[in-house]
Design a protein around this motif. Structure first.
Motif, PDB file in Angstrom:
ATOM      1  N   LEU A  26       0.855  -1.199   0.000  1.00  0.00           N
ATOM      2  CA  LEU A  26       0.000   0.000   0.000  1.00  0.00           C
ATOM      3  C   LEU A  26       0.884   1.239   0.000  1.00  0.00           C
ATOM      4  O   LEU A  26       1.661   1.468   0.933  1.00  0.00           O
ATOM      5  CB  LEU A  26      -0.902  -0.006   1.246  1.00  0.00           C
ATOM      6  CG  LEU A  26      -1.784  -1.257   1.427  1.00  0.00           C
ATOM      7  CD1 LEU A  26      -2.549  -1.164   2.742  1.00  0.00           C
ATOM      8  CD2 LEU A  26      -2.714  -1.441   0.231  1.00  0.00           C
ATOM      9  N   VAL A  36      -5.842   3.322  -1.741  1.00  0.00           N
ATOM     10  CA  VAL A  36      -6.078   2.634  -0.457  1.00  0.00           C
ATOM     11  C   VAL A  36      -7.529   2.816  -0.021  1.00  0.00           C
ATOM     12  O   VAL A  36      -8.196   1.864   0.404  1.00  0.00           O
ATOM     13  CB  VAL A  36      -5.084   3.133   0.611  1.00  0.00           C
ATOM     14  CG1 VAL A  36      -5.388   2.527   1.977  1.00  0.00           C
ATOM     15  CG2 VAL A  36      -3.646   2.813   0.198  1.00  0.00           C
ATOM     16  N   ALA A  64      -4.983   2.641   6.554  1.00  0.00           N
ATOM     17  CA  ALA A  64      -5.488   1.273   6.323  1.00  0.00           C
ATOM     18  C   ALA A  64      -6.228   0.757   7.552  1.00  0.00           C
ATOM     19  O   ALA A  64      -7.285   0.125   7.435  1.00  0.00           O
ATOM     20  CB  ALA A  64      -4.321   0.355   5.981  1.00  0.00           C
TER      21      ALA A  64
END
Ligand code: DER
Length: 235
Positions: A26, A36, A64
């Motif tokens: 990511l 993301v 995240a």
């Protein structure tokens, strides 16, 4: 279309490469943020399942977590399926400059461990040669005797009119600390860098240098969003 809209278009296109069950790198930065967010959205909708994310910065790790994307690290997943990240410059051979967000070390570690590395940019990032645009080419160095290292970096490229500047915090002028508690020296070139491999080797030979922001031969795909639409460039 605004630059942000172009970044989002490129990011959404890249997420089409993501399949359920993948281990994903990511990326970090304003373009990767859209990717993301999109991955989090597809997970929430059940359109993506069993995704594991490996973040390239503490900032992306926090994003995240807030999206509920399951996270892991390179120790548990030394080989990843796919990474999606932005770039500051892309040359015609898909070589990149990255790191103006200061995350170049973890980005290079994660993206170097991926089978596929998809770069997402708006068209303003395309250059003929890296370094020639007069924007920073970042180098992560240890804080110990940083002036000594910055001067050696500057002298390496003095015939390219290079100036080395320690990256400091805008508010208080203190040196920026990376996620790895290192400093960043930005190299500004008057001419383009030329032989990238030779420049990379010369930089990495200096004791005190940790890593630099040239990502040579690493991108497998670059997705460019421009006024005329999306271009997908493959290595
Ligand atoms: O700092 C970084 O490496 C970022 O990925 C940078 O290269 C791109 O950031 P942007 O998407 O905010 O322009």
């Amino acid at each position: 279309l605004t630059q942000d809209e172009l970044k989002k278009i490129a990011a959404y296109k890249a997420v089409e490469f993501v399949e359920s069950g993948m281990v994903l790198g990511l990326g970090t930065g304003s373009t990767a943020k859209f990717a993301v967010d999109r991955i989090g959205e597809l997970l929430r909708q059940g359109k993506l399942k069993n995704i594991v994310g490996i973040p390239t910065s503490k900032k992306t790790q926090n994003q995240a977590i807030s999206l509920g994307i399951p996270l892991s690290d390179l120790d548990s997943h030394p080989v990843l399926d796919l990474a999606i990240d932005g770039a500051d410059e892309v040359d015609p051979y898909l070589n990149l400059v990255k790191g103006r967000g200061g995350s170049l070390l973890r980005e290079k570690m994660v993206e170097g461990a991926c089978r596929k590395f998809v770069v997402i940019v708006d068209e303003t990032k395309l250059v003929k040669h890296l370094g020639g645009s007069g924007l920073a080419m970042p180098v992560e160095i240890i804080p110990f005797c940083w002036k000594f290292t910055a001067n050696r970096l500057q002298r390496l490229f003095e015939d390219s009119g290079c100036v080395a500047k320690l990256r400091t915090c805008f508010e208080n002028g203190d040196p920026i600390l990376t996620d790895n508690s290192n400093y960043v020296v930005d190299l500004y070139f008057k001419k383009d860098i030329g032989d990238l491999k030779a420049a990379s080797d010369a930089i990495l030979r200096l004791a005190g240098v940790v890593e630099h922001g040239m990502f040579i031969d690493m991108a497998t795909t670059v997705i460019v969003a421009g006024e005329m639409g999306i271009t997908v460039k493959n290595k």
